[in-house]
Write an enzyme that holds these catalytic residues in place. Structure first.
Site, PDB file in Angstrom:
ATOM      1  N   CYS A   1       0.840  -1.209   0.000  1.00  0.00           N
ATOM      2  CA  CYS A   1       0.000   0.000   0.000  1.00  0.00           C
ATOM      3  C   CYS A   1       0.868   1.249   0.000  1.00  0.00           C
ATOM      4  O   CYS A   1       1.457   1.609   1.025  1.00  0.00           O
ATOM      5  CB  CYS A   1      -0.912  -0.041   1.225  1.00  0.00           C
ATOM      6  SG  CYS A   1      -1.855   1.449   1.483  1.00  0.00           S
TER       7      CYS A   1
ATOM      8  N   CYS B   1      -0.227   3.998   2.389  1.00  0.00           N
ATOM      9  CA  CYS B   1       0.074   3.732   3.803  1.00  0.00           C
ATOM     10  C   CYS B   1       1.557   3.952   4.100  1.00  0.00           C
ATOM     11  O   CYS B   1       1.914   4.537   5.114  1.00  0.00           O
ATOM     12  CB  CYS B   1      -0.249   2.296   4.183  1.00  0.00           C
ATOM     13  SG  CYS B   1      -1.808   1.701   3.565  1.00  0.00           S
ATOM     14  N   ASP B   2       2.428   3.466   3.234  1.00  0.00           N
ATOM     15  CA  ASP B   2       3.860   3.391   3.578  1.00  0.00           C
ATOM     16  C   ASP B   2       4.779   4.267   2.727  1.00  0.00           C
ATOM     17  O   ASP B   2       5.971   4.387   3.037  1.00  0.00           O
ATOM     18  CB  ASP B   2       4.327   1.926   3.450  1.00  0.00           C
ATOM     19  CG  ASP B   2       3.496   0.991   4.304  1.00  0.00           C
ATOM     20  OD1 ASP B   2       3.105   1.407   5.404  1.00  0.00           O
ATOM     21  OD2 ASP B   2       3.225  -0.149   3.870  1.00  0.00           O
TER      22      ASP B   2
END
Ligand SMILES: Cc1cc2nc3c(=O)[nH]c(=O)nc-3n(C[C@H](O)[C@H](O)[C@H](O)COP(=O)(O)OP(=O)(O)OC[C@H]3O[C@@H](n4cnc5c(N)ncnc54)[C@H](O)[C@@H]3O)c2cc1C
Length: 254
Positions: free
Chosen positions: A130, A133-134
């Site tokens: 993701c 997300c990261d």
């Protein structure tokens, strides 16, 4: 003995729980990880009617609260297998066993992993599924996106604003040596391995069922992304949850 045991606390499973509880049925939701399902990694949702730009976490907190307020019990335990005893099913989890008159499978999908060769190539480098997300963790660093579909294109676009360089490779290509993180976008697989010999699956592992959400086994229903269907979205998963619960309720009231 539960009337309905629902496997998976994503949007499909929790919607099924809401419908089951409102019909005054004894409902248990079993979740192997955290509640909320795959959408909890999404920062902003634009297509959930009535929740414009809501985050995945906020949406799922509300739905979880609604289900538990209405009386759904939730246990955090991964389901390993289901045994059919005729008039009831036994749901065998890592820690406990449960009994239910009906079961709803709502186990969604998981990201497909790197090939063995690429995983070896990756060594100790960071692997993410993701970018939203990261991605921020790799500011001004070289990263690589693996995959060839629309998700890969989306991840590349997102990372181009953050990383110093974004390599794009396909499944099984060698991983560039200087990339510090590997973003995997090679599709998803249904979480149905544990019911492979219990209900009919298609060649990709999705539970075969039509719009009535009835599986090949009596008293077992399916809802959400793990069902054979064309459109896998929040609204379609929630709709399945409602239908599967209604079918289970009809079965129980017979
Ligand atoms: C990055 C990303 C962004 C997305 N953005 C959108 C969007 O903006 N709008 C939209 O409409 N849709 C979006 N989707 C799709 C949407 O998230 C899914 O359609 C929806 O979440 C499916 O819900 P579900 O309940 O069927 O499955 P899931 O959300 O996958 O939930 C399944 C649950 O079952 C649990 N489980 C699995 N196996 C077991 C087991 N053996 N025992 C116990 N528990 C188990 C899992 O841990 C999980 O919590 C997005 C998906 C992704 C990956």
């Amino acid at each position: 003995m539960y009337d309905i045991v629902i496997i998976g606390a994503g949007i499909a499973g929790l919607t099924a729980a809401i419908y089951g509880c409102r019909a005054n049925k004894k409902v248990l939701v079993l979740e192997g990880k955290v509640y909320g399902g795959q959408i909890i990694n999404t920062f902003e949702i634009e297509n959930w009617p009535g929740g414009y730009k809501i985050s995945g976490v906020d949406l799922m907190k509300k739905i979880y609260g609604q289900a538990t307020d209405l009386g759904a019990e939730v246990e955090f335990d991964e389901v390993l297998k289901i045994v059919d005893h005729g008039d009831y099913k036994e749901i065998v989890c890592e820690d406990e066993k449960y009994q239910a008159k009906t079961v709803i499978l709502a186990t969604g999908t998981d990201p497909r992993k790197l090939s063995e060769k690429q995983a070896k190539d990756a060594g100790k480098r960071a692997i993410s599924y993701c970018a939203t997300c990261d991605g921020a963790l790799f500011k001004n660093k070289p990263v690589v996106v693996v995959g060839s579909g629309n998700t890969a294109k989306h991840e590349i676009k997102y990372l181009e604003n953050i990383a110093s360089k974004v390599y794009h490779i396909h499944h099984d290509d060698p991983i560039p040596e200087d990339a510090v993180a590997i973003f995997v976008a090679i599709g998803r697989i249904p979480g149905t391995d544990f019911v492979r010999d219990f209900v009919k699956l298609d060649s990709e592992g999705y539970v075969v069922a039509g719009e009535d959400c009835k599986t090949s086994r009596d008293g077992v229903f399916v809802a959400g992304d793990c069902r054979t269907k064309d459109t896998r979205q929040l609204v379609t998963a929630a709709a399945d949850g409602a239908v599967a619960a209604e079918m289970a309720i009809k079965y129980l009231n017979k």
